[in-house]
Write a protein that holds these residues in place. Structure first.
Motif, short mmCIF file in Angstrom:
data_model
loop_
_atom_site.label_atom_id
_atom_site.label_comp_id
_atom_site.label_asym_id
_atom_site.label_seq_id
_atom_site.Cartn_x
_atom_site.Cartn_y
_atom_site.Cartn_z
N THR A 154 26.09 -22.76 -1.56
CA THR A 154 25.28 -22.34 -0.40
C THR A 154 24.88 -23.53 0.46
O THR A 154 24.98 -23.48 1.69
N SER A 210 26.27 -24.24 4.23
CA SER A 210 25.22 -24.21 5.25
C SER A 210 25.18 -25.52 6.03
O SER A 210 25.04 -25.52 7.27
N LEU A 244 24.90 -17.63 0.49
CA LEU A 244 24.98 -17.61 1.95
C LEU A 244 25.24 -16.22 2.52
O LEU A 244 24.49 -15.76 3.39
N PRO A 245 26.27 -15.48 2.07
CA PRO A 245 26.48 -14.15 2.66
C PRO A 245 25.34 -13.17 2.39
O PRO A 245 25.11 -12.26 3.18
N ALA A 296 22.34 -14.42 4.97
CA ALA A 296 22.76 -15.09 6.21
C ALA A 296 21.86 -14.75 7.40
O ALA A 296 21.71 -15.57 8.31
N PHE A 315 19.32 -17.26 8.11
CA PHE A 315 19.89 -18.46 8.73
C PHE A 315 19.95 -18.29 10.26
O PHE A 315 19.72 -19.25 11.00
N ASP A 316 20.27 -17.10 10.71
CA ASP A 316 20.33 -16.84 12.16
C ASP A 316 18.99 -17.08 12.83
O ASP A 316 18.94 -17.50 13.99
N ALA A 357 24.75 -18.30 12.71
CA ALA A 357 25.25 -18.62 11.38
C ALA A 357 26.10 -17.50 10.80
O ALA A 357 27.13 -17.74 10.16
N THR A 358 25.68 -16.26 11.03
CA THR A 358 26.44 -15.13 10.49
C THR A 358 27.85 -15.06 11.04
O THR A 358 28.75 -14.54 10.38
N LEU A 370 30.61 -16.78 9.03
CA LEU A 370 31.12 -16.09 7.85
C LEU A 370 32.50 -15.49 8.11
O LEU A 370 33.28 -15.29 7.18
N GLU A 391 29.39 -8.21 5.44
CA GLU A 391 28.98 -9.42 6.13
C GLU A 391 30.16 -10.22 6.66
O GLU A 391 30.07 -10.83 7.73
N CYS A 392 31.24 -10.25 5.91
CA CYS A 392 32.33 -11.20 6.20
C CYS A 392 33.62 -10.54 6.67
O CYS A 392 34.42 -11.19 7.36
#
Length: 292
Positions: free
Chosen positions: A160, A164, A189-190, A193, A196-197, A216-217, A220, A241-242
């Motif tokens: 992570t 990041s 992270l996923p 996330a 993080f945004d 940030a997303t 991914l 997410e990804c």
């Protein structure tokens, strides 16, 4: 993605008939082999010798069973220019399919500018880099004790942090075609996330040096992840997410985290047959240049 190799006392690491039998039992046609880095403290001359032996050995193993194994080149990332040469040699001369890296180098973040020559070479080669964590040694005191938290928490956290930092320090902006696969579903992270945004929005002064070009997303969608996250709900969320195109089956073999990697994907609800084919093999086959 196949398992790691870093314990000579583990008989399961031998590419024997028994390993092939276990692959057959689990429905695995082919594994991608990597060696977990333990040489990042070696000087240049020693690292060059060790990795030459490793990469030529991996190539030999794969040549003996070309329908069952491919491998990632190992690289001396503490010497970025040498690592770039080793990656290129592994792919072009030995037929290896990408590179394996740790999540830091002797406590140094992979987003440090001195690693840029290696990222540039990986991007030029179109090579997939498989990132396997080494734990979070700075947290060993807190993670010691019951539950093997040094691994259970430390390993996902290591990945992570690495991914990041590559986002927020601008590495993925400098090398937008870089292909990195984070082991164990990319750590945390996923799963987190969205926070993080909001970090740079809430505290813009904290991102004043290198404001990422995207949320940030969104990064991914240019990273890759293995599926070793155990539950259908975890896999569903990772895909949400990804995207299906960014996920590949992971085993961590020969370490006994799971023997049901294939069943995990087959039994996750609401995946189409095309989704399952992509995660079980098509995505990896494309990235690792595996032809049937």
């Amino acid at each position: 993605m196949g398992g790691q190799v870093n314990s000579p006392g583990n008989a399961a690491l031998t590419l024997s008939a028994e390993r092939l039998r276990k692959m057959d039992e689990q429905g695995i046609d082919m594994e991608a082999l990597s060696i977990n880095p333990t040489w990042y403290s070696a000087d240049r001359e020693l690292a060059a010798k060790v990795i030459k032996i490793q990469n030529e050995g991996l190539a030999k193993l794969c040549a003996a069973q070309p329908d069952r194994f491919v491998a990632f080149a190992t690289v001396a990332l503490q010497h970025p220019d040498l690592a770039a040469q080793q990656l290129e040699d592994g792919i072009k001369r030995l037929g290896l399919r990408g590179g394996s890296i740790g999540a830091s180098v002797n406590g140094e973040e992979l987003s440090a500018p001195r690693f840029d020559p290696f990222w540039a070479k990986a991007e030029e080669l179109g090579a997939l880099l498989f990132m396997h964590p080494q734990g979070a040694p700075e947290l060993q005191k807190r993670l010691k004790g019951n539950g093997m938290l040094t691994n259970v928490i430390g390993n996902p956290l290591d990945t992570t942090i690495a991914l990041s930092r590559m986002i927020f320090d601008g590495t993925l902006d400098k090398f937008p075609r870089l292909k990195i696969c984070g082991a164990h579903g990319g750590g945390y992270l996923p799963a987190y996330a969205d926070r993080f945004d909001h970090g740079c929005l809430t505290f813009p002064e904290s991102c004043s040096k290198t404001m990422p070009k995207k949320r940030a997303t969104e990064y991914l969608k240019q990273l890759y992840f293995d599926s070793l996250i155990f539950t259908p709900e975890a896999l569903r969320h990772l895909i949400a997410e990804c995207g299906v195109s960014q996920v590949m089956m992971g085993t961590d073999y020969p370490y006994p985290w799971t023997t049901t990697s294939v069943d995990h994907i087959l039994n996750t609800p609401n995946l189409s047959d095309a989704d399952r084919r992509a995660i079980l093999g098509d995505n990896a086959a494309k990235l690792l240049r595996i032809t049937s």
